[in-house]
Design an enzyme around this catalytic site. Structure first.
Site, short mmCIF file in Angstrom:
data_model
loop_
_atom_site.label_atom_id
_atom_site.label_comp_id
_atom_site.label_asym_id
_atom_site.label_seq_id
_atom_site.Cartn_x
_atom_site.Cartn_y
_atom_site.Cartn_z
N ASP A 1 0.85 -16.93 0.64
CA ASP A 1 -0.16 -17.50 -0.26
C ASP A 1 -1.56 -16.97 -0.01
OD1 ASP A 1 -0.53 -18.87 2.29
OD2 ASP A 1 -1.90 -20.17 1.20
N LYS B 1 4.48 -23.10 5.79
CA LYS B 1 5.25 -23.11 4.55
C LYS B 1 5.76 -21.72 4.18
CE LYS B 1 2.09 -26.60 2.66
NZ LYS B 1 1.03 -26.82 1.67
N GLY B 2 5.10 -20.71 4.69
CA GLY B 2 5.31 -19.34 4.19
C GLY B 2 6.73 -18.81 4.19
N ASP C 1 7.27 -15.73 7.74
CA ASP C 1 7.01 -14.84 6.62
C ASP C 1 6.44 -13.50 7.06
OD1 ASP C 1 4.60 -15.97 7.41
OD2 ASP C 1 3.97 -16.57 5.39
N ASP D 1 1.71 -10.85 12.12
CA ASP D 1 0.41 -10.22 11.91
C ASP D 1 -0.21 -9.98 13.31
OD1 ASP D 1 -1.71 -9.51 9.97
OD2 ASP D 1 -2.75 -11.26 10.74
N PHE E 1 -3.74 -7.47 2.74
CA PHE E 1 -3.43 -8.88 2.57
C PHE E 1 -2.50 -9.02 1.37
CE2 PHE E 1 -3.83 -13.29 1.45
CZ PHE E 1 -3.76 -13.90 2.70
N ARG F 1 2.61 -18.38 -3.93
CA ARG F 1 3.86 -18.41 -3.17
C ARG F 1 5.06 -18.21 -4.08
NH1 ARG F 1 2.61 -20.39 1.98
NH2 ARG F 1 1.04 -22.01 2.08
P1 XMP Z 1 -0.14 -14.20 13.11
O1 XMP Z 1 -1.48 -13.53 13.10
O2 XMP Z 1 -0.18 -15.45 13.91
O3 XMP Z 1 -0.01 -14.57 11.63
O4 XMP Z 1 0.96 -13.25 13.49
C1 XMP Z 1 1.07 -15.12 11.06
C2 XMP Z 1 0.62 -15.93 9.89
O5 XMP Z 1 -0.54 -15.35 9.29
C3 XMP Z 1 -0.50 -15.47 7.90
N1 XMP Z 1 -0.71 -14.13 7.30
C4 XMP Z 1 -0.73 -13.84 6.00
N2 XMP Z 1 -0.54 -14.63 4.95
N3 XMP Z 1 -0.76 -12.77 3.52
C5 XMP Z 1 -0.56 -14.08 3.70
O6 XMP Z 1 -0.37 -14.78 2.73
C6 XMP Z 1 -0.96 -11.90 4.53
O7 XMP Z 1 -1.13 -10.70 4.30
C7 XMP Z 1 -0.95 -12.48 5.85
N4 XMP Z 1 -1.11 -11.95 7.08
C8 XMP Z 1 -0.95 -13.00 7.94
C9 XMP Z 1 0.87 -16.06 7.59
O8 XMP Z 1 0.69 -17.41 7.27
C10 XMP Z 1 1.67 -15.95 8.84
O9 XMP Z 1 2.56 -17.02 9.04
#
Ligand code: XMP
Length: 195
Positions: free
Chosen positions: A169, A53-54, A110, A113, A162, A175
């Site tokens: 979210d 959803k992000g 979004d 990470d 974070f 969100r």
């Molecule tokens: P990866 O680790 O797969 O992560 O690259 C991507 C997803 O991790 C979530 N994510 C976060 N969500 N605040 C959030 O709300 C953060 O600081 C954060 N860091 C990672 C996010 O859903 C993203 O799609």
């Protein structure tokens, strides 16, 4: 709502420690990325695939700043449980065959990470017949990368904090904040002691 039409607002802003990106800054970054995307895709047919959803807020601001023809599709993936640490990636749904096969796709997420989500989604879409998959992220946390992966388009790089807001979210909330902020530590510690 009271009889006089006054709405009782339970603000979430008090849960935010610091604002990292204001609405104005976000839209300037989105404008810049939209120009880069437009330059790359002018003259070609392509589909923006928003990772739910992000990325829904970022994707909707982004596509409205891209003045060339495009199609829109969605993919459902979640890599987080209820806390702030990465969990297993679950692909909830994927666009239909005809939205993937032979198409040029721009995957929009979004945040980049560890890189697992986009790395896996890109591989999956290519496996299902997309001719080209590029990636576009609203935020990038390069210090957290666990797989070798870079986005083709990035609006902002941030440190390992974070963050919530503008689609991001914590436990399904925040969100709807129009800016990006860091949550107060006690909020996530209350929700999940030990996180
Ligand atoms: P990866 O680790 O797969 O992560 O690259 C991507 C997803 O991790 C979530 N994510 C976060 N969500 N605040 C959030 O709300 C953060 O600081 C954060 N860091 C990672 C996010 O859903 C993203 O799609």
């Amino acid at each position: 709502m009271t009889g006089s039409g006054t709405i009782e607002v339970h603000t979430v802003n008090g849960d935010i420690e610091t604002v990292l990106l204001t609405e104005e800054e976000i839209l300037r970054g989105t404008d810049r990325v939209a120009e880069e995307v437009t330059r790359v895709y002018t003259g070609t047919q392509f589909t923006v695939v928003s990772v739910l959803k992000g990325s829904c807020i970022f994707a909707s601001d982004l596509i409205r700043r891209i003045p060339i023809p495009l199609e829109l599709a969605f993919v459902g993936a979640s890599s987080y449980g209820e806390g702030t640490e990465a969990g297993k990636l679950v692909v909830n749904f994927i666009p239909s065959e005809k939205e993937i096969e032979g198409r040029r796709l721009l995957l929009v997420d979004d945040i980049l990470d560890t890189g697992q989500t986009l790395y896996r989604l890109k591989a999956e879409l290519l496996k299902r017949g997309a001719v080209d998959v590029k990636t576009c992220v609203f935020l990038d946390k390069p210090s957290r990368r666990a797989v070798e992966f870079e986005a083709d388009f990035t609006a902002f790089e941030i440190d390992d904090t974070f963050v919530v807001g503008y689609g991001l979210d914590f436990d399904g909330h925040y969100r709807n904040l129009p800016y990006v902020g860091a949550l107060r530590r006690e909020i996530y510690e209350q929700a999940r002691p030990g996180v």
